[in-house]
Design a protein around this motif. Sequence first.
Motif, PDB file in Angstrom:
ATOM      1  N   LEU A  28       0.876  -1.381   0.116  1.00 46.10           N
ATOM      2  CA  LEU A  28       0.037  -0.091  -0.063  1.00 46.10           C
ATOM      3  C   LEU A  28       0.823   1.261  -0.054  1.00 46.10           C
ATOM      4  O   LEU A  28       0.710   1.956  -0.648  1.00 46.10           O
ATOM      5  CB  LEU A  28      -0.795   0.119   1.066  1.00 46.10           C
ATOM      6  CG  LEU A  28      -1.896   0.932   1.428  1.00 46.10           C
ATOM      7  CD1 LEU A  28      -2.900   1.088   0.162  1.00 46.10           C
ATOM      8  CD2 LEU A  28      -2.428   1.215   2.720  1.00 46.10           C
ATOM      9  N   SER A  29       1.758   1.294   0.814  1.00 54.06           N
ATOM     10  CA  SER A  29       2.925   2.453   0.699  1.00 54.06           C
ATOM     11  C   SER A  29       3.745   2.378  -0.275  1.00 54.06           C
ATOM     12  O   SER A  29       3.750   3.681  -0.772  1.00 54.06           O
ATOM     13  CB  SER A  29       3.823   2.163   2.114  1.00 54.06           C
ATOM     14  OG  SER A  29       4.642   3.430   2.261  1.00 54.06           O
ATOM     15  N   SER A  30       4.207   1.384  -1.050  1.00 52.04           N
ATOM     16  CA  SER A  30       4.868   1.663  -1.931  1.00 52.04           C
ATOM     17  C   SER A  30       4.071   1.804  -3.331  1.00 52.04           C
ATOM     18  O   SER A  30       4.481   2.844  -4.175  1.00 52.04           O
ATOM     19  CB  SER A  30       5.451   0.134  -2.188  1.00 52.04           C
ATOM     20  OG  SER A  30       6.505  -0.038  -3.518  1.00 52.04           O
ATOM     21  N   GLY A  31       2.700   1.530  -3.361  1.00 47.36           N
ATOM     22  CA  GLY A  31       2.102   1.853  -4.320  1.00 47.36           C
ATOM     23  C   GLY A  31       1.763   3.544  -4.567  1.00 47.36           C
ATOM     24  O   GLY A  31       1.939   4.058  -5.528  1.00 47.36           O
ATOM     25  N   LEU A  32       1.675   4.190  -3.113  1.00 46.94           N
ATOM     26  CA  LEU A  32       1.434   5.538  -3.120  1.00 46.94           C
ATOM     27  C   LEU A  32       2.851   6.033  -3.413  1.00 46.94           C
ATOM     28  O   LEU A  32       2.785   7.212  -4.111  1.00 46.94           O
ATOM     29  CB  LEU A  32       0.960   5.716  -1.804  1.00 46.94           C
ATOM     30  CG  LEU A  32       0.938   7.359  -1.360  1.00 46.94           C
ATOM     31  CD1 LEU A  32       0.001   8.036  -2.021  1.00 46.94           C
ATOM     32  CD2 LEU A  32       0.750   7.455  -0.033  1.00 46.94           C
ATOM     33  N   THR A  33       3.821   5.653  -2.904  1.00 48.31           N
ATOM     34  CA  THR A  33       5.086   6.447  -2.575  1.00 48.31           C
ATOM     35  C   THR A  33       5.797   6.204  -4.236  1.00 48.31           C
ATOM     36  O   THR A  33       6.445   7.327  -4.727  1.00 48.31           O
ATOM     37  CB  THR A  33       6.121   5.831  -1.831  1.00 48.31           C
ATOM     38  OG1 THR A  33       5.442   5.986  -0.417  1.00 48.31           O
ATOM     39  CG2 THR A  33       7.466   6.640  -1.676  1.00 48.31           C
ATOM     40  N   TYR A  34       5.672   5.313  -4.746  1.00 48.20           N
ATOM     41  CA  TYR A  34       6.525   4.847  -6.056  1.00 48.20           C
ATOM     42  C   TYR A  34       5.464   4.499  -7.410  1.00 48.20           C
ATOM     43  O   TYR A  34       5.979   4.755  -8.266  1.00 48.20           O
ATOM     44  CB  TYR A  34       7.352   3.596  -5.984  1.00 48.20           C
ATOM     45  CG  TYR A  34       8.368   3.820  -4.777  1.00 48.20           C
ATOM     46  CD1 TYR A  34       9.373   4.825  -4.730  1.00 48.20           C
ATOM     47  CD2 TYR A  34       7.964   3.079  -3.589  1.00 48.20           C
ATOM     48  CE1 TYR A  34      10.169   4.938  -3.857  1.00 48.20           C
ATOM     49  CE2 TYR A  34       9.143   3.049  -2.456  1.00 48.20           C
ATOM     50  CZ  TYR A  34      10.109   4.108  -2.409  1.00 48.20           C
ATOM     51  OH  TYR A  34      10.738   4.185  -1.554  1.00 48.20           O
ATOM     52  N   GLY A  35       4.377   4.264  -7.149  1.00 47.29           N
ATOM     53  CA  GLY A  35       3.436   3.929  -8.300  1.00 47.29           C
ATOM     54  C   GLY A  35       3.576   2.649  -8.438  1.00 47.29           C
ATOM     55  O   GLY A  35       4.362   1.761  -8.037  1.00 47.29           O
ATOM     56  N   PHE A  36       2.422   2.042  -9.260  1.00 49.83           N
ATOM     57  CA  PHE A  36       2.416   0.717  -9.524  1.00 49.83           C
ATOM     58  C   PHE A  36       3.369   0.192 -10.146  1.00 49.83           C
ATOM     59  O   PHE A  36       4.010  -1.021  -9.717  1.00 49.83           O
ATOM     60  CB  PHE A  36       0.791   0.361 -10.166  1.00 49.83           C
ATOM     61  CG  PHE A  36       0.641  -1.098 -10.371  1.00 49.83           C
ATOM     62  CD1 PHE A  36      -0.095  -1.897  -9.241  1.00 49.83           C
ATOM     63  CD2 PHE A  36       1.019  -1.519 -11.561  1.00 49.83           C
ATOM     64  CE1 PHE A  36      -0.265  -2.999  -9.525  1.00 49.83           C
ATOM     65  CE2 PHE A  36       0.528  -3.017 -11.558  1.00 49.83           C
ATOM     66  CZ  PHE A  36       0.159  -3.854 -10.580  1.00 49.83           C
TER      67      PHE A  36
END
Length: 200
Positions: A28-36
Motif C-alpha cells: 500500500l505504501s509502495s503503491g502510493l510512494t513509487y506508483g504501481f
Amino acid sequence: MSNSLLVAFLMFALVMFFTPGPNNIMLLSSGLTYGFRRTIPHIAGITVGFAFMVAAVGLGLGTIFIAYPVLQTILKYVGAAYLVYLAWHIGMAEPSAPEQDNRGRPMTFWGAAMFQWVNAKGWVMVIGTITAYAAIANFPWNILIQTVISLAMGAMSTVVWALFGTALRPILTSPRAVRAFNVVMALLLLASLYPVFMDA
C-alpha cells in the motif's frame, strides 16, 4: 481430497492473503510512494516467494524447524528487527513524482521474496496451510494444489493492495500528506509485531 476441506482452505487463504499484514501494508505504501509500475518487482517477490515457501515447507523443510525449534526463534527476532528497519524506511520515504522516477528505492524482487522467511504473518499462513489442512497436505500432488492456490491468491491480493496505494496518489498530492500517510503505515507495520512479542 475432500471438497469441503478444499473450500475451507480457500476461505482460509482468502482471509489470510487479503487482510492487512506486513506485506500488504508495505505494498500500500509502495503503491502510493513509487506508483504501481515500480512496485511490480515487490509484488512478484511476495507472490513467488510465499508460494515457494509453502512448497518448501510442505515438502519437508518444515521438519527442520520441528527438529530445531531455536531456528524459529531466531527467524522470529530477525524478522522483527527487519520489520523495524522497514518501518523506518517506509516512514521516511519521499513521494516519487513522474519526472523523478529514478529516485527512491522500492523493495526488489529478491528482497520481497526473502522477506517471506522472516515474516511472522507469513509463517502463520504457512503453518496453517500445511498443518490445519493436513488432509490436503498428505501427498505431493496436494502440496502442488496448495502452492498453486497460494500463487493465485497471492498475485490477486498483492495487486489489489498495490493498486489501492496507487489510487491514493491523485488524492494525497502534497509531500507532507504522503509523509503522514507513510508514517501511519510504518506505525501499523510496527503494530504487526505485537503477536510476535506476545508469543515470546
